[in-house]
Design a protein around this motif. Sequence first.
Motif, PDB file in Angstrom:
ATOM      1  N   LYS A   1       2.080   1.879  -3.464  1.00 21.91           N
ATOM      2  CA  LYS A   1       1.187   2.353  -4.408  1.00 21.91           C
ATOM      3  C   LYS A   1       0.878   3.910  -4.045  1.00 21.91           C
ATOM      4  O   LYS A   1       0.765   4.618  -4.966  1.00 21.91           O
ATOM      5  CB  LYS A   1      -0.224   1.501  -4.190  1.00 21.91           C
ATOM      6  CG  LYS A   1      -0.065   0.205  -4.751  1.00 21.91           C
ATOM      7  CD  LYS A   1      -1.344  -0.695  -4.453  1.00 21.91           C
ATOM      8  CE  LYS A   1      -1.585  -2.093  -5.175  1.00 21.91           C
ATOM      9  NZ  LYS A   1      -2.708  -2.702  -4.879  1.00 21.91           N
ATOM     10  N   LYS A   2       0.797   4.188  -2.907  1.00 23.01           N
ATOM     11  CA  LYS A   2       0.585   5.406  -2.472  1.00 23.01           C
ATOM     12  C   LYS A   2       1.796   6.350  -2.967  1.00 23.01           C
ATOM     13  O   LYS A   2       1.551   7.439  -3.631  1.00 23.01           O
ATOM     14  CB  LYS A   2       0.561   5.759  -0.904  1.00 23.01           C
ATOM     15  CG  LYS A   2      -0.678   5.188  -0.518  1.00 23.01           C
ATOM     16  CD  LYS A   2      -0.891   5.399   1.181  1.00 23.01           C
ATOM     17  CE  LYS A   2      -1.964   4.856   1.605  1.00 23.01           C
ATOM     18  NZ  LYS A   2      -2.298   4.980   3.005  1.00 23.01           N
TER      19      LYS A   2
ATOM     20  N   ASP B   1       0.945  -1.226  -0.048  1.00 21.89           N
ATOM     21  CA  ASP B   1      -0.167  -0.174   0.038  1.00 21.89           C
ATOM     22  C   ASP B   1       0.720   1.213  -0.086  1.00 21.89           C
ATOM     23  O   ASP B   1       0.781   2.309  -0.732  1.00 21.89           O
ATOM     24  CB  ASP B   1      -0.859   0.171   1.105  1.00 21.89           C
ATOM     25  CG  ASP B   1      -2.125  -0.833   1.179  1.00 21.89           C
ATOM     26  OD1 ASP B   1      -2.451  -1.334  -0.028  1.00 21.89           O
ATOM     27  OD2 ASP B   1      -2.561  -1.428   2.068  1.00 21.89           O
ATOM     28  N   THR B   2       2.096   1.002   0.815  1.00 22.42           N
ATOM     29  CA  THR B   2       2.995   2.431   0.755  1.00 22.42           C
ATOM     30  C   THR B   2       3.472   2.549  -0.665  1.00 22.42           C
ATOM     31  O   THR B   2       3.631   3.708  -1.076  1.00 22.42           O
ATOM     32  CB  THR B   2       3.990   1.995   1.889  1.00 22.42           C
ATOM     33  OG1 THR B   2       3.148   1.786   2.953  1.00 22.42           O
ATOM     34  CG2 THR B   2       4.944   3.504   2.047  1.00 22.42           C
TER      35      THR B   2
ATOM     36  N   THR C   1       1.105   6.933  -6.667  1.00 22.05           N
ATOM     37  CA  THR C   1       0.229   7.642  -7.081  1.00 22.05           C
ATOM     38  C   THR C   1       0.672   9.275  -6.684  1.00 22.05           C
ATOM     39  O   THR C   1       0.403  10.068  -7.416  1.00 22.05           O
ATOM     40  CB  THR C   1      -1.101   7.462  -5.965  1.00 22.05           C
ATOM     41  OG1 THR C   1      -1.385   6.071  -6.057  1.00 22.05           O
ATOM     42  CG2 THR C   1      -1.931   8.386  -6.097  1.00 22.05           C
TER      43      THR C   1
END
Length: 151
Positions: free
Chosen positions: A29-30, A26-27, A33
């Motif tokens: 991906k963030k 998730d980190t 982004t």
Amino acid sequence: MATKSTAKTKTAVKETKQVPVNVLADTVKKAETVDAKTKEAETKKDTVKKTSAAKETVKETVKKATEKKAPAKKEPAKKSAAKKEIKIKTYVQYMGRQVEEKDMIAAVKKAWTKENKKKVGDIKDIALYIKPEDGAVYYVVNGTDTGSVQY
């Protein structure tokens, strides 16, 4: 014996192992982004700069075009005003006699230049006072010189 740096490394490894894999994903991906949004914002800034430059170019082009066309529009307007000029003839009739305005003006000019020894070009304005019963035209030239002419 373990050194202090080795102990710190082992502690860091233990802490890294304790973070779940899905949190790390998730980190990542963030971060991706954020990078994408940053690139998008930079692209938008570039587009705005290019658009602003294009607008300025268009404004300058329009300004130059109107400056070139403006004098051309004024000239035909003057010509059309001159074409619409109305020709007027004025006659004074009294007891079987008829005198045209242009003849009276010509007589006044002739008398005034003879009396004052000046040129017709010195005349700025003429006021005519016609008295048919006297058969005379009284005049005032340039607001000061007066006289009369028989017709």
